[in-house]
Design an enzyme around this catalytic site. Structure first.
Site, PDB file in Angstrom:
ATOM      1  N   CYS A  84     -18.034 -21.902   5.245  1.00  0.00           N
ATOM      2  CA  CYS A  84     -18.415 -21.452   6.591  1.00  0.00           C
ATOM      3  C   CYS A  84     -17.764 -20.126   7.000  1.00  0.00           C
ATOM      4  O   CYS A  84     -18.418 -19.259   7.568  1.00  0.00           O
ATOM      5  CB  CYS A  84     -18.105 -22.539   7.615  1.00  0.00           C
ATOM      6  N   HIS A 104     -15.898 -20.962  14.461  1.00  0.00           N
ATOM      7  CA  HIS A 104     -14.779 -20.246  13.842  1.00  0.00           C
ATOM      8  C   HIS A 104     -14.793 -18.789  14.327  1.00  0.00           C
ATOM      9  O   HIS A 104     -15.862 -18.185  14.485  1.00  0.00           O
ATOM     10  CB  HIS A 104     -14.932 -20.211  12.316  1.00  0.00           C
TER      11      HIS A 104
END
Ligand code: 25A
Ligand code: L14
Length: 332
Positions: free
Chosen positions: A129, A242
């Site tokens: 990710c 994130h």
């Protein structure tokens, strides 16, 4: 475009439930949808397009008739079961780290290297990710100015470690505020009102595996074998999305204005950058969103051809389920 028989492996998890949302929202052409998870979840039902679909146990025989299998149940399950899916005739898009660095297995971010998809022999790997959102930001800048070196620090949400880790962050926060003792299970230390500079296991070179994934996967996806990358990955008590602070050294100089123009036109990117109006991307912007948000674009005052940028994306979506579904859409 003919509808496909699709299986979601790890359907009850943090990423699995996003798979269902994304498939539904993007109206992916599905003939039959099969939901697979561990025996623990077999018999539960999940909603898809207003229908209740039962969860079945993941077994080697579960893939009969399946044409596309979306895996997100961890690397060990992928290693064990993806070959069975391929044998049954399915194309696997795998969200785990099991096959990413295998030679001959495409590692794909559709905005960056879609041409690799057609080279698959049954399995296509979905990148890590943190790497996905970084390369979405880097590639357009690289095309314009040739990137030589990247230094990145991440601020990674707890949902990256799965649903149970999210639950733990919330429970620790509530317990802390109530003056109770905190339960620590998913992370090595308390995560509530703290941060932990450690994601995945430590390697011999004192980097963590997550940090080295960002090095190796970035090189493979961007197809720059000798790209210099150094990463520090940090877990923060954010539930979702994130963030990354990225310092970039380029061969050709890019001004802030040029970088903003390039990023403004880049596929999959939303620029939010206006210091005078306090406009910069944050996890609350990117949560639930399909785009990679970029801001804080500035010329690095410490070197000739340097840029600093701040990049935020929902790692359950662009970092996982959405990217995998985008790959599957190109397979159609
Ligand atoms: O370290 P690994 O093995 O590589 O695993 C990495 C983990 O990270 C998550 C994902 O966790 C994965 O398991 N993950 C991976 N990529 C990610 C990304 N980009 C990512 N997270 C965020 N971003 P998860 O919890 O989200 O999903 C786990 C799913 O995998 C299924 N699963 C687990 N073991 C399985 C299996 N399926 C088949 N066979 C197996 N042996 C899992 O299904 C889930 O769908 P489940 O049925 O086991 O879990 C249902 C619910 O049960 C809770 N639960 C989890 N662990 C326990 C538990 N309940 C009781 N006891 C437990 N030990 C969870 O809340 C889950 O929702
Ligand atoms: O390699 O934030 O896909 O814990 C995904 C979740 C790596 C760790 C991967 C996280 C994992 C990441």
């Amino acid at each position: 475009m003919s509808a496909k028989n699709v299986a979601v492996v790890g359907a009850t998890g943090a990423v699995g439930t996003e798979f269902l949302e994304v498939l539904e929202k993007r109206n992916f052409p599905i003939k039959n949808l099969k939901l697979l998870a561990s025996a623990r979840s077999a018999g539960k039902t999940l909603n898809f397009k207003g229908e209740k679909i039962p969860v079945e146990e993941l077994t080697h025989d579960a893939f009969k008739g399946v044409e596309i299998a979306l895996f997100s149940a961890g690397a060990s399950r992928s290693k064990e079961f993806a070959p069975s899916a391929v044998k049954a005739g399915a194309i696997v898009v795998d969200n785990s780290s099991a096959f990413r660095m295998d030679e001959g297995i495409p590692l794909v971010v559709p905005e960056v290297n879609p041409h690799r998809i057609r080279e698959h022999k049954g399995i296509i790997a979905n990148p890590n990710c943190s790497t996905i959102q970084m390369v979405v930001a880097l590639m357009p800048l690289h095309r314009a100015a040739t990137i030589k070196r990247v230094v990145v620090s991440t601020y990674q949400a707890v949902s990256g470690a799965g649903q149970a880790a999210m639950d733990e962050c919330v429970a620790q926060t509530a317990d802390y505020l109530a003056g109770k003792e905190l339960k620590i299970a998913k992370f090595p230390y308390r995560i509530a009102f703290n941060l932990i500079p450690h994601i995945d296991v430590f390697q011999e070179n004192n980097y963590t595996k997550e940090e080295m994934k960002m090095v190796y996967e970035t090189r493979k996806i961007m197809e720059i074998a000798d790209l210099k990358v150094s990463a520090t990955c940090v877990r923060v008590p954010v539930l979702r999305a994130h963030s990354e602070s990225i310092n970039i050294q380029t061969e050709k100089k890019l001004t802030r204005a040029q970088a903003l123009e390039i990023l403004g036109k880049a596929e999959g990117v939303k620029v939010k950058d206006d210091p005078s109006q306090l406009q910069y991307p944050m996890p609350i912007d990117a949560s639930g969103d399909y785009f990679t948000w970029i801001g804080r674009v500035r010329e690095d005052i410490s070197q000739e051809n340097g840029l600093d940028i701040f990049v935020v994306a929902d790692q359950l979506l662009k970092g996982a389920a959405l990217n995998a579904v985008q790959i599957a859409e190109r397979l159609l």
